[in-house]
Design an enzyme around this catalytic site. Structure first.
Site, PDB file in Angstrom:
ATOM      1  N   THR B 197      42.975  45.586  38.184  1.00 38.32           N
ATOM      2  CA  THR B 197      44.107  44.176  38.951  1.00 38.32           C
ATOM      3  C   THR B 197      45.106  44.773  37.732  1.00 38.32           C
ATOM      4  O   THR B 197      45.200  44.918  37.132  1.00 38.32           O
ATOM      5  CB  THR B 197      43.736  42.967  38.301  1.00 38.32           C
ATOM      6  OG1 THR B 197      41.904  42.951  38.907  1.00 38.32           O
ATOM      7  CG2 THR B 197      44.069  41.165  38.552  1.00 38.32           C
ATOM      8  N   ARG B 225      34.197  37.092  49.106  1.00 34.88           N
ATOM      9  CA  ARG B 225      34.428  36.816  47.492  1.00 34.88           C
ATOM     10  C   ARG B 225      35.897  36.777  47.346  1.00 34.88           C
ATOM     11  O   ARG B 225      37.251  38.113  47.503  1.00 34.88           O
ATOM     12  CB  ARG B 225      33.237  37.837  46.616  1.00 34.88           C
ATOM     13  CG  ARG B 225      33.637  37.365  45.277  1.00 34.88           C
ATOM     14  CD  ARG B 225      34.680  38.205  44.241  1.00 34.88           C
ATOM     15  NE  ARG B 225      34.861  37.793  43.077  1.00 34.88           N
ATOM     16  CZ  ARG B 225      35.734  38.484  42.510  1.00 34.88           C
ATOM     17  NH1 ARG B 225      36.501  39.221  42.718  1.00 34.88           N
ATOM     18  NH2 ARG B 225      35.582  38.349  40.924  1.00 34.88           N
ATOM     19  N   VAL B 226      36.228  35.559  46.206  1.00 36.63           N
ATOM     20  CA  VAL B 226      37.431  35.645  46.065  1.00 36.63           C
ATOM     21  C   VAL B 226      37.332  34.543  44.436  1.00 36.63           C
ATOM     22  O   VAL B 226      36.341  34.530  44.021  1.00 36.63           O
ATOM     23  CB  VAL B 226      38.653  34.409  46.635  1.00 36.63           C
ATOM     24  CG1 VAL B 226      39.632  34.142  45.668  1.00 36.63           C
ATOM     25  CG2 VAL B 226      38.576  34.797  47.724  1.00 36.63           C
ATOM     26  N   GLY B 227      38.068  35.710  43.389  1.00 39.37           N
ATOM     27  CA  GLY B 227      37.661  35.657  42.134  1.00 39.37           C
ATOM     28  C   GLY B 227      38.893  35.360  41.846  1.00 39.37           C
ATOM     29  O   GLY B 227      39.652  34.134  42.302  1.00 39.37           O
ATOM     30  N   ASP B 228      39.451  34.967  40.083  1.00 36.11           N
ATOM     31  CA  ASP B 228      40.201  34.482  39.472  1.00 36.11           C
ATOM     32  C   ASP B 228      42.306  34.683  39.890  1.00 36.11           C
ATOM     33  O   ASP B 228      42.069  33.247  39.774  1.00 36.11           O
ATOM     34  CB  ASP B 228      40.117  34.481  37.842  1.00 36.11           C
ATOM     35  CG  ASP B 228      40.003  36.251  37.591  1.00 36.11           C
ATOM     36  OD1 ASP B 228      40.475  36.536  38.508  1.00 36.11           O
ATOM     37  OD2 ASP B 228      41.505  36.299  36.182  1.00 36.11           O
ATOM     38  N   THR B 248      43.687  40.263  33.903  1.00 34.26           N
ATOM     39  CA  THR B 248      42.149  40.797  34.131  1.00 34.26           C
ATOM     40  C   THR B 248      40.880  40.805  34.196  1.00 34.26           C
ATOM     41  O   THR B 248      40.887  40.836  32.390  1.00 34.26           O
ATOM     42  CB  THR B 248      42.621  42.505  34.569  1.00 34.26           C
ATOM     43  OG1 THR B 248      41.794  43.151  34.915  1.00 34.26           O
ATOM     44  CG2 THR B 248      43.368  42.612  33.157  1.00 34.26           C
ATOM     45  N   GLY B 249      40.611  41.115  35.025  1.00 36.97           N
ATOM     46  CA  GLY B 249      39.185  41.472  34.307  1.00 36.97           C
ATOM     47  C   GLY B 249      38.066  40.564  34.998  1.00 36.97           C
ATOM     48  O   GLY B 249      37.640  40.255  36.728  1.00 36.97           O
ATOM     49  N   GLY B 251      36.195  37.877  37.515  1.00 33.92           N
ATOM     50  CA  GLY B 251      37.048  36.474  37.541  1.00 33.92           C
ATOM     51  C   GLY B 251      36.238  35.161  38.150  1.00 33.92           C
ATOM     52  O   GLY B 251      36.574  34.347  37.632  1.00 33.92           O
TER      53      GLY B 251
END
Lengths: 340, 340
Positions: B197, B225-228, B248-249, B251
């Site tokens: 990211t 799927r959606v992360g942070d 970044t990481g 999420g």
């Protein structure tokens, strides 16, 4: 919304007392330990609701309350209680979630939901669902059956199908009132106010806090707009030992201010009481932001205290505590409430 | 990731120094007022990067830095600076955003981005984009041209097209390294670590803070799927007078802990310094959560101080301040950093 309420209440009130109620089982005696539950069915409006309409709405709010309250009385989990309550509200066409959700600018329904477990900070959410009867069930399964928090659109639907959730045609969610609403909005080239989101917060006899929120979003929304509901920390939060929050209102403001997490943080880091934290966020932040139509929150702290507050004229809400304190309301019951 | 880096660096290093650099203009003398900028290109890894690879990556990180730094030196806004930097990183195939984004389980790309303006708490975000060349441009337009914060999927693409943004086939985002990565993951029935990211935080000479983040998400992701990244308060936040954060990481951990808003809240409500707040959230919360692969944050406080910290072995990063302090790194430069 007033017109929709008036039209719909006459048609539906009899039907729903019958169809949304499950009185078939014999309820065992409540366990004598402390619990609390509070729900909302949206906030909004430019004027208060006539008393006779409020009385009818209170029937449905209390019916929804029974779903979660019964679980808590019988020693069930806050997580199960908030889910059961939200399922009732999703199935009830009076509210903007599940059946009865508002329509998008192309006269469809796109649904969002979120659930959070304060005991382990696990959370699940879905956005842009078009065919899952109960989005809150999908959110719960995202939390429990995947390593993820948020699934969107077709992918979320595929997951729900894999999990065996009930799939419905998009038209299932449509009500006559919502068709009239969208036709009026489209003819006026407007978007509706984001009223009618539903949610529930509970603390069970083990001190576990859970929160859940579900919505059809903003009437007339376009471009795949998603509000605060599937955003953990915006609409919904649950942290054992601190607070559970579910929100309803102008989602964009809630996202920009991380409202639910802000209430948590003011309590946890600044030592505010729940009432002080809610007042700070709703009245000193949200209510002062430009271009918003406001909204409300329902919250429970670690002692089981309940706070319900809203910057709008009305908020559909009901609550119960193991102490016996219970009720339902739509209009503001305490005009001084905002002046803490 | 190591293999991808090794393979890709030889092929691309020469090309990218040429194609991602814009040295055509003559830069005017910097304005002598304070500003700071920091960027990341993802965090992850189970081991440090060999020094020779790190040196090559630093070329690209510094190139990206120049994009934003030049704007700040010339009196431009933090908002323009973070956007320009993220556009460079999206266009650079070495990072998991825009060109070079990871692939989903069905070998496609779904991109998320978010931008926030700390001067007015306006924000814009997109999730699940498949055909917009620069998702961060779409996020900026959501913020500036709609009353919304978050648009998803096809709706977001339609909006981007209406706004005249460059549309590309989904295959534009594909690189050889990402194809090999997804084929390996699918054969092992795994999901990848959410590495690569990109993001940027800046404070301009007027004290305005902005933050932006963009990603292809987690390799092998499914079900939409959606992360942070598109979640304001999770990956990204900007509040003038307090802090800007880009993350970044992993999420899901970031969403459950509302990481970006938590750093803000610890500073604003508990009086922590930026370094203390980052340490508390990354090491005492995120690093103690089960099942996560960690990550990192880059932050700037109201005085222009920069903190970059990560629980992983490496984080691609670069920074510059009007004082002249500047640099780029991949491996940890201070082994004692985590022991504040």
């Amino acid at each position: 919304m007033r017109k929709f309420i008036s039209i719909t209440l006459f048609v539906l009130s009899g039907l729903f007392v019958a169809s949304c109620t499950d009185n078939s089982g014999v309820r065992p005696e409540p366990i004598q330990e402390e619990w609390s539950i509070v729900l909302h069915g949206g906030a909004g409006g430019k004027s208060e609701m006539p008393a006779e309409d409020e009385e009818i709405f209170k029937i449905f709010l209390n019916e929804a309350l029974v779903e979660g309250k019964t679980i808590l009385e019988n020693g069930g989990s806050a997580l199960d209680a908030v889910q059961a309550t939200v399922i009732y509200l999703e199935d009830c066409p009076l509210f903007n979630a599940g059946k009865g959700a508002v329509m998008t600018s192309d006269k469809r329904h796109e649904l969002d939901a979120c659930i959070m477990d304060g005991s382990n900070l696990m959370a699940g959410a879905v956005a842009g669902l078009t065919d899952v009867k109960n989005p809150i069930k999908a959110a719960r399964l995202v939390m429990e059956k995947t390593p993820h928090v948020l699934l969107i659109g077709e992918g979320a639907s595929h997951f729900a199908k894999e999990q065996g959730l009930e799939i419905v045609p998009n038209s299932y969610f449509t009500t006559e009132g919502r068709v009239k609403e969208i036709e009026k909005l489209l003819s006026e080239r407007k978007q509706g106010s984001p009223m009618g989101t539903v949610g529930c917060v509970a603390i069970d006899k083990n001190g576990n806090i859970a929160a859940a929120t579900s919505t059809g979003g903003m009437a007339g929304k376009k471009w795949g707009r998603v509000g605060d509901v599937p955003i953990v920390g915006a609409s919904t939060i649950a942290h054992n030992g601190v607070v559970g929050v579910s929100s309803t209102g102008h989602g964009e403001l809630w996202i920009r201010q991380s409202v639910a997490h802000d209430i948590y943080a003011l309590m946890e880091y600044k030592g505010m009481t729940l009432k002080e934290a809610v007042h700070e966020v709703l009245w000193n932040k949200i209510d002062k932001m430009e271009g918003g139509t406001g909204g409300g929150v329902i919250c429970i702290d670690a002692t089981g205290d309940i706070v319900m507050d809203f910057t709008t004229k009305i908020m559909f809400r009901a609550w119960a505590k193991s102490s016996g304190d219970t009720g339902a309301a739509v209009n503001r019951t305490n005009p001084e409430e905002k002046k803490i």
